[in-house]
Design a protein around this motif. Structure first.
Motif, PDB file in Angstrom:
ATOM      1  N   THR A 151       0.841  -1.194   0.000  1.00 57.55           N
ATOM      2  CA  THR A 151       0.000   0.000   0.000  1.00 57.55           C
ATOM      3  C   THR A 151       0.880   1.250   0.000  1.00 57.55           C
ATOM      4  N   TYR A 152       0.250   2.405  -0.183  1.00 53.05           N
ATOM      5  CA  TYR A 152       0.986   3.668  -0.116  1.00 53.05           C
ATOM      6  C   TYR A 152       1.439   3.938   1.322  1.00 53.05           C
ATOM      7  N   SER A 203      -4.649   0.597  -4.244  1.00 53.07           N
ATOM      8  CA  SER A 203      -3.198   0.348  -4.208  1.00 53.07           C
ATOM      9  C   SER A 203      -2.807  -0.312  -5.530  1.00 53.07           C
TER      10      SER A 203
END
Length: 596
Positions: free
Chosen positions: A57-58, A79
């Motif tokens: 994920t970020y 994502s």
């Protein structure tokens, strides 16, 4: 089989595998400003669509700025995948207990991150492609792979950290409907109780299904009998079915008696193969018969030969790398092939007949079945050559050179999954040559189990990738869960693909370890298949496994991992895919391309 679609600079090619799909993505370089990855929406038949999982994920700040919850972040909708390919295997995270087989539609969208804000899905940058995702069968050939993912996030998600595939090491046959885990309810994971059968179905995947179909079809027809080559033999369902056939006078089996399959372990437990032999002797009815033995070293084949009892006509054969054991099906990465063809079945039946005693095994390497290449050109089967070992030194020398020269002369790619790469022999030397010494003008990508040399991706080079199935991290950096560490074999395959995107694709597969010494001592079969559709299926399996273990090899001892939100010193994450000096460029252009 592949399907291709393109729209507004976004392209997708879907390659069919064995109940899996290799998705290759592409994006016009002119459209890469602020590009952050690909979202993939999957629609299985008429079932509800879902977005493919992405466990990366970020960074938290970007997640918070975009109001992305932890739950939503685990999909490519929020994502996006920062790669130009992905292998999708049904029942990995979705439809676990009820996988759909049939037409899948993949909708792939190029996504953009501007000022750390994820831009909405844009239909004008979406490509839709549909392809059949089902167990592999072309004509009279079926292929099946095990899942081979005990050390994986998907396994932990379904089964927690319980890696046992037997209740104990003493009982050959046990009730697979018995509870395997969890030992106690897990409030954090919410994993409910499951049985050995649940684990076996998920881990054994298509290879297990094909093996049990083969056995059940034989059992259901009293006119059929079975001849078996077995090396490891301890899978409880397989053993139970074989003993049923033995009681009905319908089973002959050549069972290896090398040191790992006889005697007792350190705890005093009898070898499972000894247990099977004892049960066989107590229950079998003539003409069922069992021979314990080996060739000069091992009886290493894993083969079922289905025959008509009345006239002994062989009609169907199952072979491959998969031992008929709990390790072979539920721990190792393996393959099976089934030929529903009398000529191929007769060939294997002849080998069995010429091996079914210790004197015959001793003499085998000098008879025509071992001395000759067996070229198969049947309708409804791929063009192929089958070789049976052990071989004499001159025979092994000649065909090893032929295979090695073909590997060295690869035009587009060499992909492989092999148990050992450090044994002596020109075939394994050729694989190392392609990766280490040849000009890097091809895509070289492979995984072995026992290698001491790991060659990870290096930016700005075209060097091939070699990863290890053994020794990969199981304590992974956040956000990943701890996985199961185990000391057994992960990669038990023995296959090499050459030019699956070239003019003359070929794969070598079967039970042979491709090592020069064992080829002269072990009873094995090595199958060379010259057919693009079949070769592609094995190429996808190699990519699936390399990706899995490459991730583990490169993430050891690292801190938290996230998707790239801000370009690094080397530029944005996608820059390497447009750099002609980089392996990622070779990969992107190769996988998106059509066949010659």
């Amino acid at each position: 089989m592949t399907e291709f679609a393109s729209n507004n600079g976004v392209s997708v090619r879907a390659h069919k595998g064995d109940a899996m799909t290799l998705l290759a993505f592409d994006l016009d370089e002119a459209k890469t400003k602020n590009f952050t990855g690909f979202s993939v929406r999957i629609t299985p038949g008429t079932r509800a669509p879902f977005y493919m999982y992405n466990l990366l994920t970020y960074p938290p700040a970007v997640m918070q700025k975009n109001h992305i919850s932890k739950h939503d972040a685990m999909t490519t909708e929020f994502s996006p995948i920062q790669k130009f390919r992905w292998v999708h295997v049904p029942a990995t995270f979705h439809q676990v207990n009820d996988p759909f087989y049939g037409t899948y539609t993949y909708e792939v969208t190029a996504r953009y991150l501007v000022g750390d804000v994820l831009q909405p899905l844009d239909p004008s940058l979406t490509v839709k492609v549909s392809i059949d995702v089902s167990p592999f069968q072309v004509g009279d050939l079926q292929i099946g792979f095990t899942r081979g993912f005990v050390s994986s996030q998907a396994y932990v998600n379904h089964f927690g950290e319980n890696g046992k595939v037997r209740p104990n090491q003493s009982d050959l046959i046990f009730d697979i409907k018995a509870k395997s885990g969890p030992v106690k309810p897990d409030e954090q994971t919410k994993i409910s109780a499951y049985t050995f059968a649940d684990q076996f179905e998920w881990m054994g995947w298509q290879a297990r299904a094909r093996i049990l179909e083969f056995l059940d079809a034989t059992l259901a027809d009293p006119s059929l009998a079975l001849d078996v080559f077995a090396f490891d033999l301890d899978e409880p369902v397989i053993c139970d079915r074989l003993l049923t056939l033995a009681r009905q006078g319908r089973l002959r089996i050549l069972l290896d008696d090398s040191s790992t399959h006889t005697g007792q372990d350190k705890d005093g437990n009898a070898a499972f193969e000894d247990q099977f032999a004892q049960l066989f002797s107590q229950q079998a009815v003539a003409p069922s018969a069992l021979v314990r033995g080996r060739f000069q070293a091992l009886a290493h084949s894993k083969v079922f030969i289905q025959k008509i009892k009345a006239d002994n006509t062989a009609v169907k054969v199952l072979t491959g790398s998969t031992n008929f054991s709990t390790n072979g099906l539920y721990i190792n990465a393996n393959h099976v092939l089934i030929f529903n063809n009398q000529k191929v079945a007769k060939l294997y039946a002849d080998v069995f007949q010429k091996s079914f005693s210790k004197p015959l095994m001793t003499a085998f390497k000098s008879i025509d079945l071992a001395m000759q290449d067996h070229v198969i050109g049947e309708n409804n089967l791929p063009n192929m050559t089958i070789r049976f070992s052990p071989h004499t030194l001159p025979v092994a020398t000649d065909f090893f050179k032929i295979i090695a020269d073909r590997i060295k002369a690869a035009q587009s790619d060499v992909l492989f999954a092999i148990m050992k790469d450090n044994s002596a022999g020109s075939i394994l030397d050729a694989i190392r040559f392609v990766r280490e010494k040849r000009d890097n003008d091809i895509f070289s990508y492979g995984v072995t189990d026992t290698t001491k040399t790991v060659t990870l991706y290096k930016p700005h080079t075209r060097n091939g990738v070699l990863v290890a199935g053994k020794g990969g991290a199981h304590v992974l950096p956040p956000p990943f869960d701890e996985e199961i560490g185990f000391s057994g074999i992960a990669i038990h395959h023995k296959f090499v693909v050459v030019d699956f995107k070239g003019a003359n694709p070929v794969v070598w597969c079967g039970s042979s370890n491709l090592a020069f010494g064992p080829e002269q001592r072990n009873g094995d079969n090595l199958i060379e298949i010259r057919d693009r559709v079949v070769v592609t299926v094995f190429a996808i399996e190699a990519i699936r496994l390399v990706d899995h273990f490459h991730f583990r090899d490169r993430t050891q001892n690292q801190e938290a991992m996230n998707l790239e939100a801000t370009a690094s010193a080397d530029g944005p994450w996608y820059a390497s895919y447009y750099d002609e000096t980089d392996l990622h460029f070779v990969e992107r252009t190769l996988l998106i391309s059509g066949a010659p």
